[in-house]
Design an enzyme around this catalytic site. Sequence first.
Site, PDB file in Angstrom:
ATOM      1  N   HIS A  36       0.836  -1.198   0.000  1.00  0.00           N
ATOM      2  CA  HIS A  36       0.000   0.000   0.000  1.00  0.00           C
ATOM      3  C   HIS A  36       0.874   1.252   0.000  1.00  0.00           C
ATOM      4  CE1 HIS A  36      -3.216  -2.788   1.331  1.00  0.00           C
ATOM      5  NE2 HIS A  36      -4.035  -1.897   0.804  1.00  0.00           N
ATOM      6  N   LYS A  61      -0.572   4.640   4.632  1.00  0.00           N
ATOM      7  CA  LYS A  61      -1.445   3.672   5.305  1.00  0.00           C
ATOM      8  C   LYS A  61      -0.803   3.245   6.619  1.00  0.00           C
ATOM      9  CE  LYS A  61      -4.173  -0.517   4.597  1.00  0.00           C
ATOM     10  NZ  LYS A  61      -5.410   0.170   5.046  1.00  0.00           N
TER      11      LYS A  61
END
Length: 244
Positions: A149, A153
């Site tokens: 990600h 995140k």
Amino acid sequence: MNLSPLRIFVHGASGRMGRALLRLAPERSDLVLVAAATRAGAPLPEAPGLPVLATSALDAAPVFDLAIDFSLPEAFDGILGLCRRRGVGLVSGTTGLSEAQFEAFNALSERQAVLWSANFSIGVAVLRALVQRAAAAVPGWDADVVESHHVHKKDAPSGTALLLGAAVEAGRGRAPHYASLRAGDIVGEHLVQLTGPGERLELAHRATSRDIFARGALEAAARVARLGPGRHDFGALLLAEPRA
């Protein structure tokens, strides 16, 4: 008979998912945004003229039929409490929730239709079913879930990785190993790897646009609103009937 559009309140509207929801919701004739909430309560360019409340003033929200929440664990209790007081449903994609918060969410499901999912991608919902079947077919193989990600995140493993890991465990009776990567602006990539002697099976999903998650959440909201009290499953909703 024409039904009135479902009145939606977006909680966590200043985040990536919240902004995508505000931008894409007008594409649907069966949904209408009535208000949104952010920490500061400032207007948002994605929805000019839409009332935006501060999360500290949720009780000032206008009448709505269902809330969509993509916020943070520390803000989740506020929207859950508002839905409980208003007697309305809740669709949430907030990850990193505590056990106590899930217990409170389950308690709300006894009175209202609710849905929580770590991932609102249609492709991931299909992948989850495939992973469980594959893991059951090769129970003695090693299993790994690798997720990537963007650098912003916070939770790791991701909620989607844990969702896929649960599918692995349901299939073979043992949890997989997890690995997480945070780099650049990766929207979301998930790889389930099943490895046996001399061979390896890989099942993967790669998202290139955050819009897929927002559109999935809007579809979930429209479907949940037609259901009775209970904690509903996103994948089950999708597989229950053909998509239009």
